[in-house]
Scaffold this motif. Structure first.
Motif, PDB file in Angstrom:
ATOM      1  N   VAL A  44       1.256  30.594  33.395  1.00  0.00           N
ATOM      2  CA  VAL A  44       1.404  31.631  32.363  1.00  0.00           C
ATOM      3  C   VAL A  44       0.118  32.439  32.192  1.00  0.00           C
ATOM      4  O   VAL A  44      -0.057  33.136  31.191  1.00  0.00           O
ATOM      5  CB  VAL A  44       1.854  31.024  31.005  1.00  0.00           C
ATOM      6  CG1 VAL A  44       3.231  30.394  31.149  1.00  0.00           C
ATOM      7  CG2 VAL A  44       0.861  30.007  30.476  1.00  0.00           C
ATOM      8  N   ASP A  91      -0.849  35.192  33.251  1.00  0.00           N
ATOM      9  CA  ASP A  91      -0.719  36.634  33.036  1.00  0.00           C
ATOM     10  C   ASP A  91      -0.133  36.994  31.674  1.00  0.00           C
ATOM     11  O   ASP A  91       0.051  38.174  31.375  1.00  0.00           O
ATOM     12  CB  ASP A  91       0.178  37.252  34.123  1.00  0.00           C
ATOM     13  CG  ASP A  91      -0.523  37.233  35.465  1.00  0.00           C
ATOM     14  OD1 ASP A  91      -1.765  37.094  35.475  1.00  0.00           O
ATOM     15  OD2 ASP A  91       0.178  37.341  36.488  1.00  0.00           O
ATOM     16  N   LEU A  92       0.200  35.994  30.881  1.00  0.00           N
ATOM     17  CA  LEU A  92       0.759  36.289  29.552  1.00  0.00           C
ATOM     18  C   LEU A  92      -0.369  36.310  28.520  1.00  0.00           C
ATOM     19  O   LEU A  92      -1.343  35.570  28.642  1.00  0.00           O
ATOM     20  CB  LEU A  92       1.796  35.228  29.159  1.00  0.00           C
ATOM     21  CG  LEU A  92       3.033  35.100  30.038  1.00  0.00           C
ATOM     22  CD1 LEU A  92       4.013  34.104  29.427  1.00  0.00           C
ATOM     23  CD2 LEU A  92       3.725  36.442  30.230  1.00  0.00           C
ATOM     24  N   LEU A  98       8.627  34.208  31.870  1.00  0.00           N
ATOM     25  CA  LEU A  98       7.733  35.194  32.500  1.00  0.00           C
ATOM     26  C   LEU A  98       8.406  36.573  32.555  1.00  0.00           C
ATOM     27  O   LEU A  98       7.744  37.606  32.410  1.00  0.00           O
ATOM     28  CB  LEU A  98       7.331  34.728  33.900  1.00  0.00           C
ATOM     29  CG  LEU A  98       6.436  33.473  33.929  1.00  0.00           C
ATOM     30  CD1 LEU A  98       6.296  32.920  35.345  1.00  0.00           C
ATOM     31  CD2 LEU A  98       5.058  33.773  33.344  1.00  0.00           C
ATOM     32  N   LYS A 151       7.822  38.869  29.489  1.00  0.00           N
ATOM     33  CA  LYS A 151       6.415  39.168  29.212  1.00  0.00           C
ATOM     34  C   LYS A 151       6.214  40.272  28.154  1.00  0.00           C
ATOM     35  O   LYS A 151       5.379  40.156  27.260  1.00  0.00           O
ATOM     36  CB  LYS A 151       5.740  39.569  30.520  1.00  0.00           C
ATOM     37  CG  LYS A 151       4.266  39.816  30.412  1.00  0.00           C
ATOM     38  CD  LYS A 151       3.665  40.143  31.762  1.00  0.00           C
ATOM     39  CE  LYS A 151       2.195  40.522  31.570  1.00  0.00           C
ATOM     40  NZ  LYS A 151       1.562  40.974  32.797  1.00  0.00           N
ATOM     41  N   GLU A 152       6.991  41.345  28.272  1.00  0.00           N
ATOM     42  CA  GLU A 152       6.812  42.500  27.368  1.00  0.00           C
ATOM     43  C   GLU A 152       7.062  42.143  25.903  1.00  0.00           C
ATOM     44  O   GLU A 152       6.655  42.874  24.996  1.00  0.00           O
ATOM     45  CB  GLU A 152       7.774  43.638  27.761  1.00  0.00           C
ATOM     46  CG  GLU A 152       7.626  44.139  29.189  1.00  0.00           C
ATOM     47  CD  GLU A 152       6.212  44.563  29.513  1.00  0.00           C
ATOM     48  OE1 GLU A 152       5.599  45.233  28.646  1.00  0.00           O
ATOM     49  OE2 GLU A 152       5.717  44.198  30.591  1.00  0.00           O
TER      50      GLU A 152
END
Ligand SMILES: Cc1ncc(COP(=O)(O)O)c(C=O)c1O
Length: 326
Positions: free
Chosen positions: A23, A25-26, A286, A289-290
């Motif tokens: 995770v 990239d979160l 994932l 994400k937004e």
């Protein structure tokens, strides 16, 4: 001395574990509710015992009775453990796409297992819905559990899983993400969390070949959405009573390939040896994400253990044959 009266006393109070590499990239904190710590290695122990105890209480299940269920394995395991402790017999009806390990494991805990074809309509007499109903009618002193429409399933999660997550996050949870099959987990946990804080968002993970996402978005039960798929444990071709669509904010669908690949990634990158629906859940998270901001606390629930998938998602020959890895 500190001990449980029997194995059922060890169900629940599972750990919450921070996810790291997968995770990266979160922007938010992601915590896994790690349900393999239950004695049957899945979240389903909770609802299995609840369904049995509610049936005992109102006389549907009588002493020495036979428990009959159409189960993909994990509910059967929970029911079988409780049946051993409480003195019942079990007959489980399982579809032939389920892993052989799941069938062997159920037999290991004393259950009779009946295998049915996956690729037939739910109302076909050979389907596992129909066979389990018929066995329920034909077997003397038996009780047909029906985890799909038995609301003790949702109740178990409303009374145990939901409060545990609320307490473990100190009420800071902002999002709950979980795979949906019978709907018991999402509906029970989601209802409890939204009662504590109506701003908590509840996301369901669905699979291609299942009706949930489209039904939630349009209200239409679209039979064109239904086709055989590989992912185990989530998605349905029916609308179970336990899916409370009102408490679900949205669904995201994960492909069979992604679910399988992410099941491997969980093991290799987080040291989390988990089942196929956990791979779907983390990939779905994932994809969302937004939805997440830096201060958010996202809880994802992982249903079952990797040992049940060693012949499939943890077998590279099978993964290659399916075209999931090079
Ligand atoms: C491995 C696995 N994942 C996910 C689910 C879905 O959970 P629920 O039935 O509570 O929606 C199940 C239950 O059938 C399962 O066995």
């Amino acid at each position: 001395m500190d001990y449980a009266e029997n194995i059922l006393g060890t169900i629940g109070n599972t750990p919450l574990v921070k996810m790291n590499k997968l995770v990266e990239d979160l922007p938010c904190l992601v915590l896994a509710k790690y349900e393999t710590f239950n004695p049957g290695n899945s979240v389903k122990d909770r609802m299995a015992v609840q369904m049995i105890e509610d049936a005992e209480a109102d006389g549907r299940l009588k002493p020495g009775g036979t428990i009959i269920e159409g189960t993909s394995g994990n509910t059967g395991m929970g029911l079988a453990l409780a049946a051993i402790v409480k003195g019942y017999k079990c007959i489980f009806v399982i579809s032939d796409k389920q892993s052989k390990e799941k069938m062997d494991i159920l037999r290991a805990v004393g259950a009779e297992v009946v295998v049915c074809p996956t690729d037939v309509e739910p109302d076909d007499p050979r389907s596992y819905y129909s066979v389990s109903k018929r066995l329920g009618e034909e077997t003397p002193n038996s009780w047909y559990v029906n985890q799909y429409d038995n609301l003790s399933n949702t109740k178990a999660h409303y009374e145990s899983t939901g409060p545990e997550i609320w307490k473990q996050t100190d009420g800071k949870i902002t999002h709950f993400v979980v795979g949906v099959g019978t709907g018991g987990t999402i509906s029970g946990v989601g209802k409890y969390l939204k009662e504590q804080n109506p701003n908590v968002k509840v996301w369901g993970i669905d699979t291609y070949g299942s009706v949930f996402k489209k039904y939630h978005e349009t209200g239409e039960f679209d039979e064109k959405e239904i086709y055989p798929y590989v992912t185990e444990g989530i998605g349905e071709d029916i609308l179970p009573e336990n899916v409370n669509f009102e408490i679900i904010d949205g669904f995201t669908k994960v492909t069979d390939k992604d679910a399988a690949v992410y099941t491997q990634k969980l093991a290799k990158e987080e040291g989390m040896f988990l089942g196929n629906s956990a791979g779907a859940a983390i990939k779905g998270l994932l994809q969302l994400k937004e939805q997440f901001k830096s201060e958010d606390v996202v809880v994802v629930l992982f249903h079952d253990h990797g040992s049940r998938y060693v012949g499939k998602m943890f077998n590279d020959d099978w993964m290659r044959e399916m075209g999931y890895i090079e």
